[in-house]
Design an enzyme around this catalytic site. Structure first.
Site, mmCIF file in Angstrom:
data_model
loop_
_atom_site.group_PDB
_atom_site.id
_atom_site.type_symbol
_atom_site.label_atom_id
_atom_site.label_comp_id
_atom_site.label_asym_id
_atom_site.label_seq_id
_atom_site.Cartn_x
_atom_site.Cartn_y
_atom_site.Cartn_z
ATOM 1 N N THR A 167 0.849 -1.186 0.000
ATOM 2 C CA THR A 167 0.000 0.000 0.000
ATOM 3 C C THR A 167 0.886 1.238 0.000
ATOM 4 O O THR A 167 1.877 1.314 0.729
ATOM 5 C CB THR A 167 -0.949 0.025 1.208
ATOM 6 N N PHE A 169 1.064 5.201 0.728
ATOM 7 C CA PHE A 169 0.467 6.292 1.477
ATOM 8 C C PHE A 169 1.126 7.598 1.053
ATOM 9 O O PHE A 169 2.289 7.598 0.630
ATOM 10 C CB PHE A 169 0.680 6.094 2.984
#
Length: 269
Positions: A167, A169
């Site tokens: 992921t 960010f």
């Protein structure tokens, strides 16, 4: 330094935010993080923008595009390992329902189907861990920290369907980052009108200057059906001469272009 993040404590976003130096302040939603940075309640915010399996986080893109003039000052790329959390007195065969944020539920679909359990989406992985406390028949997909915070045990580790689960960010701020020599720039652009070869012509400007585009994604402009804006990530800083030249040329060929920010590039892309 105060850093707002999409919480609560025990989420992957908290883990990403903890890589920044400062006091961590949790917020219940991504829009609340943006508003906290905008108002000066916190200095920076950390929110998810993209997952390697599930794709982009639409709300983050929309807030950057339409509602705030905040900049991307950094990016954090986090390997994601999902765990099945249950109560200390429960066993795997006791579990009838599993709670988590909709993305982990989707990323662990094969494991959950094999278990034969019902699933229920929650606001966050940490919220799911809190919900199942003292419920012997319920499990949650969450982090090791969430297990510690809520007194749960890890019944199964690394339950995601794909090993390469990452992921990305972004760190949002009032200003972006100064050039470092290994940077990435994010922009949004919208064609003035839909025409054959319009996007190809724009992309050709970047190719002509040998600028590597690491991401191109379209999203509805929210103005009318069939109207789209394009999110583009490229290698380099918007203060680099060749990127400045291309953006100036592109500006005259599109209806709208917005520089979301330049920031140090993480990983290999």
């Amino acid at each position: 330094m105060k850093i707002g993040y999409f919480g609560p404590a025990g989420t992957f976003t908290e883990e990403a935010a903890s890589q920044r130096e400062g006091e961590l302040v949790p917020y219940s939603t991504i829009p609340e993080v943006f508003e906290a940075v905008h108002s000066g309640e916190v200095d920076q915010g950390v929110v998810p923008i993209e997952n390697s399996i599930e794709g982009s986080v639409g709300v983050t893109l929309d807030l950057l595009a339409h509602q705030y003039l905040l900049k991307i000052k950094g990016e954090i790329i986090l390997p994601i390992s999902h765990n099945l959390l249950i109560n200390p007195d429960a066993e795997l065969e006791d579990i009838e329902v599993v709670y988590s944020h909709y993305q982990p539920l989707s990323q662990c679909r094969l494991f959950l189907e094999k278990m034969g359990v019902r699933t229920q989406a929650t606001r966050s992985t940490a919220a799911a861990a809190g919900m199942i406390k003292d419920n012997k028949g319920a499990g949650a997909i969450g982090t090791r920290r969430a297990a510690q915070l809520y007194g749960l045990k890890i019944a199964a580790e690394d339950i995601q369907d794909h090993e390469n689960n990452m992921t990305r960010f972004v760190v949002i701020d009032q200003e972006d980052h100064a050039p470092t020599g290994k940077d990435k720039t994010s922009v949004i652009l919208c064609l003035s009108r839909d025409r054959p070869g319009g996007l190809y012509e724009i992309l050709g400007e970047f190719a002509g200057e040998d600028i590597n585009l690491t991401k191109i994604e379209s999203r509805p402009s929210k103005e009318k059906l069939g109207s789209y804006i394009f999110f583009v990530d490229m290698e380099g800083h918007h203060k680099d001469l060749k990127i400045m030249k291309v953006i100036n040329r592109v500006r005259s060929k599109v209806g709208y272009i917005k520089i979301l920010g330049s920031y140090p590039q993480e990983g290999d892309d």
